[in-house]
Motif scaffolding. Sequence first.
Motif, short mmCIF file in Angstrom:
data_model
loop_
_atom_site.label_atom_id
_atom_site.label_comp_id
_atom_site.label_asym_id
_atom_site.label_seq_id
_atom_site.Cartn_x
_atom_site.Cartn_y
_atom_site.Cartn_z
N ALA A 74 6.03 3.51 -9.07
CA ALA A 74 4.94 3.68 -8.51
C ALA A 74 4.47 5.09 -8.15
O ALA A 74 3.59 5.56 -8.01
N HIS A 75 5.79 5.85 -7.93
CA HIS A 75 6.07 7.10 -7.93
C HIS A 75 6.80 7.90 -8.64
O HIS A 75 7.87 8.69 -8.22
N PRO A 76 6.48 7.94 -9.79
CA PRO A 76 7.42 8.61 -10.93
C PRO A 76 7.65 10.20 -10.68
O PRO A 76 8.90 10.59 -11.21
N SER A 77 6.99 10.93 -10.27
CA SER A 77 7.29 12.25 -9.95
C SER A 77 7.80 12.81 -8.76
O SER A 77 8.17 13.74 -8.29
N ALA A 78 7.96 11.72 -7.85
CA ALA A 78 8.49 11.87 -6.68
C ALA A 78 10.10 11.82 -6.73
O ALA A 78 10.55 11.27 -7.35
N ARG A 79 10.69 12.85 -5.80
CA ARG A 79 12.32 12.90 -5.72
C ARG A 79 12.67 11.56 -4.80
O ARG A 79 12.30 11.81 -3.45
N ARG A 109 17.14 -4.37 -6.08
CA ARG A 109 16.91 -3.63 -7.09
C ARG A 109 15.35 -3.84 -7.42
O ARG A 109 14.85 -2.76 -7.98
N GLU A 110 14.96 -5.03 -7.45
CA GLU A 110 13.53 -4.94 -7.94
C GLU A 110 12.37 -4.16 -7.07
O GLU A 110 11.19 -3.78 -7.51
N VAL A 111 12.67 -4.04 -5.87
CA VAL A 111 11.88 -3.20 -5.04
C VAL A 111 12.07 -1.86 -5.23
O VAL A 111 11.33 -1.08 -5.03
N ARG A 112 13.49 -1.67 -5.32
CA ARG A 112 13.74 0.03 -5.93
C ARG A 112 12.89 0.21 -7.19
O ARG A 112 12.22 1.28 -7.01
N ASP A 113 12.87 -0.57 -7.99
CA ASP A 113 12.23 -0.30 -9.17
C ASP A 113 10.85 -0.26 -9.00
O ASP A 113 10.02 0.62 -9.78
N ARG A 114 10.29 -1.00 -8.15
CA ARG A 114 8.60 -0.81 -8.01
C ARG A 114 8.36 0.41 -7.35
O ARG A 114 7.44 0.91 -7.57
N ASP A 164 0.93 -1.19 -0.01
CA ASP A 164 0.06 0.04 0.10
C ASP A 164 0.94 1.23 0.07
O ASP A 164 0.46 2.25 -0.34
N PHE A 165 2.01 1.42 0.32
CA PHE A 165 3.04 2.48 0.14
C PHE A 165 3.01 2.84 -1.24
O PHE A 165 2.91 3.87 -1.75
N ASP A 166 2.73 1.86 -2.21
CA ASP A 166 2.76 2.17 -3.68
C ASP A 166 1.56 2.91 -4.20
O ASP A 166 1.44 3.34 -5.13
N THR A 167 0.71 2.97 -3.34
CA THR A 167 -0.64 3.55 -3.57
C THR A 167 -0.85 4.92 -3.26
O THR A 167 -1.84 5.72 -3.61
N LEU A 168 0.16 5.51 -2.43
CA LEU A 168 0.10 6.81 -2.14
C LEU A 168 0.23 7.76 -3.16
O LEU A 168 1.16 7.88 -3.91
N PRO A 169 -0.71 8.51 -3.46
CA PRO A 169 -1.00 9.40 -4.59
C PRO A 169 -0.08 10.68 -4.80
O PRO A 169 0.42 10.94 -5.84
#
Length: 97
Positions: free
Chosen positions: A87-92, A78-83, A59-64
């Motif tokens: 999930a948050h492409p615009s976040a720094r 690496r797979e967790v970092r990529d996920r 549910d961390f991945d669902t934070l808008p």
Amino acid sequence: MTAAGRASNAAEPRTYALPRVDLFHRRRLKPEHFAGIGAFRRLRTVRLAFNGLEDLPPDFDTLPDLETVDLDRNRFPREVRDRITAAHPSARMDFGS
């Protein structure tokens, strides 16, 4: 019925307006400590650096609205970092080293 006289909808998930979480240098945190974090829909900043984490709950991945995510000095594969990044492409993001 709510105090304002509106009918409540028990099926709607409860959300919270917490804008920031700072839990760095705790060292014993585990993903299950963050279960339910998706309820904090207005969360903007998350600082979980120096905790040795290897994953975060789905549910961390669902934070808008995340803007800043500090995950430095954890043990994310690496797979967790990529996920998380996907999930948050615009976040720094800061995964550090």
